[in-house]
Design an enzyme around this catalytic site. Sequence first.
Site, PDB file in Angstrom:
ATOM      1  N   THR A   1       5.677   7.430  -3.520  1.00 49.72           N
ATOM      2  CA  THR A   1       6.194   6.059  -3.465  1.00 49.72           C
ATOM      3  C   THR A   1       5.861   5.272  -4.731  1.00 49.72           C
ATOM      4  O   THR A   1       6.518   4.276  -5.025  1.00 49.72           O
ATOM      5  CB  THR A   1       5.627   5.300  -2.251  1.00 49.72           C
ATOM      6  OG1 THR A   1       4.198   5.301  -2.320  1.00 49.72           O
ATOM      7  CG2 THR A   1       6.074   5.946  -0.947  1.00 49.72           C
TER       8      THR A   1
ATOM      9  N   HIS B   1      -0.533  10.413  -9.665  1.00 51.12           N
ATOM     10  CA  HIS B   1      -1.824  10.120  -9.022  1.00 51.12           C
ATOM     11  C   HIS B   1      -2.207  11.257  -8.100  1.00 51.12           C
ATOM     12  O   HIS B   1      -1.354  11.908  -7.493  1.00 51.12           O
ATOM     13  CB  HIS B   1      -1.780   8.793  -8.246  1.00 51.12           C
ATOM     14  CG  HIS B   1      -0.657   8.683  -7.261  1.00 51.12           C
ATOM     15  ND1 HIS B   1       0.631   8.382  -7.639  1.00 51.12           N
ATOM     16  CD2 HIS B   1      -0.629   8.842  -5.912  1.00 51.12           C
ATOM     17  CE1 HIS B   1       1.398   8.363  -6.563  1.00 51.12           C
ATOM     18  NE2 HIS B   1       0.661   8.652  -5.498  1.00 51.12           N
TER      19      HIS B   1
HETATM   20  P1  5GP Z   1       2.234   8.210  -2.782  1.00 52.32           P
HETATM   21  O1  5GP Z   1       2.901   7.900  -1.468  1.00 52.32           O
HETATM   22  O2  5GP Z   1       3.074   7.745  -3.961  1.00 52.32           O
HETATM   23  O3  5GP Z   1       1.770   9.633  -2.932  1.00 52.32           O
HETATM   24  O4  5GP Z   1       0.907   7.378  -2.795  1.00 52.32           O
HETATM   25  C1  5GP Z   1       0.851   6.031  -3.131  1.00 52.32           C
HETATM   26  C2  5GP Z   1      -0.431   5.495  -2.549  1.00 52.32           C
HETATM   27  O5  5GP Z   1      -0.699   4.251  -3.168  1.00 52.32           O
HETATM   28  C3  5GP Z   1      -0.350   5.237  -1.051  1.00 52.32           C
HETATM   29  O6  5GP Z   1      -1.349   6.009  -0.379  1.00 52.32           O
HETATM   30  C4  5GP Z   1      -0.579   3.736  -0.917  1.00 52.32           C
HETATM   31  O7  5GP Z   1      -1.359   3.374   0.194  1.00 52.32           O
HETATM   32  C5  5GP Z   1      -1.281   3.402  -2.221  1.00 52.32           C
HETATM   33  N1  5GP Z   1      -1.045   2.037  -2.681  1.00 52.32           N
HETATM   34  C6  5GP Z   1       0.159   1.385  -2.716  1.00 52.32           C
HETATM   35  N2  5GP Z   1      -0.001   0.155  -3.216  1.00 52.32           N
HETATM   36  C7  5GP Z   1      -1.336   0.018  -3.494  1.00 52.32           C
HETATM   37  C8  5GP Z   1      -2.126  -1.057  -4.026  1.00 52.32           C
HETATM   38  O8  5GP Z   1      -1.630  -2.138  -4.358  1.00 52.32           O
HETATM   39  N3  5GP Z   1      -3.455  -0.838  -4.168  1.00 52.32           N
HETATM   40  C9  5GP Z   1      -4.037   0.343  -3.813  1.00 52.32           C
HETATM   41  N4  5GP Z   1      -5.362   0.465  -3.980  1.00 52.32           N
HETATM   42  N5  5GP Z   1      -3.323   1.386  -3.312  1.00 52.32           N
HETATM   43  C10 5GP Z   1      -2.000   1.215  -3.157  1.00 52.32           C
END
Ligand code: 5GP
Length: 112
Positions: A93, A98
């Site tokens: 997302t 990361h």
């Molecule tokens: P993805 O779904 O892209 O692998 O992981 C994105 C992660 O970023 C998610 O686990 C979500 O909770 C985290 N995340 C999204 N926005 C923020 C934010 O503003 N601060 C922090 N610390 N984490 C975030």
Amino acid sequence: MDNCLFCKIIRGEIPSKKIYEDDLCYAFYDINPQSDTHFLVVPKEHISGADKITSENSALVAHIFEVISSLTKELGLSSYRIINNCGEGAGQTVMHLHFHVLSGKNLGERLV
Ligand code: 5GP
Ligand code: ZN
């Protein structure tokens, strides 16, 4: 990158619960933890995803894994899972590379 959430977090424009940073990477707790301990480690350089890792930048990934090895020891985590979601279909997302580090008693054996 101007409009990237994690670039803004790295620059301090959006607050985060920082665990560690150095010249190359930044580690902080996930805002919506999926396990007892859930943090993210990101390169400071904007790389949109794991599909953009090349021979030019892969040393960053090696460095991040060294940092994870050391941070988890400092945090007393003996078992943990490292996850990268690459692409929207896999649940990515935030389009800044990361690695999720998850640890705790609620970690199941299944990957999906
Ligand atoms: P993805 O779904 O892209 O692998 O992981 C994105 C992660 O970023 C998610 O686990 C979500 O909770 C985290 N995340 C999204 N926005 C923020 C934010 O503003 N601060 C922090 N610390 N984490 C975030
Ligand atoms: Zn970024």
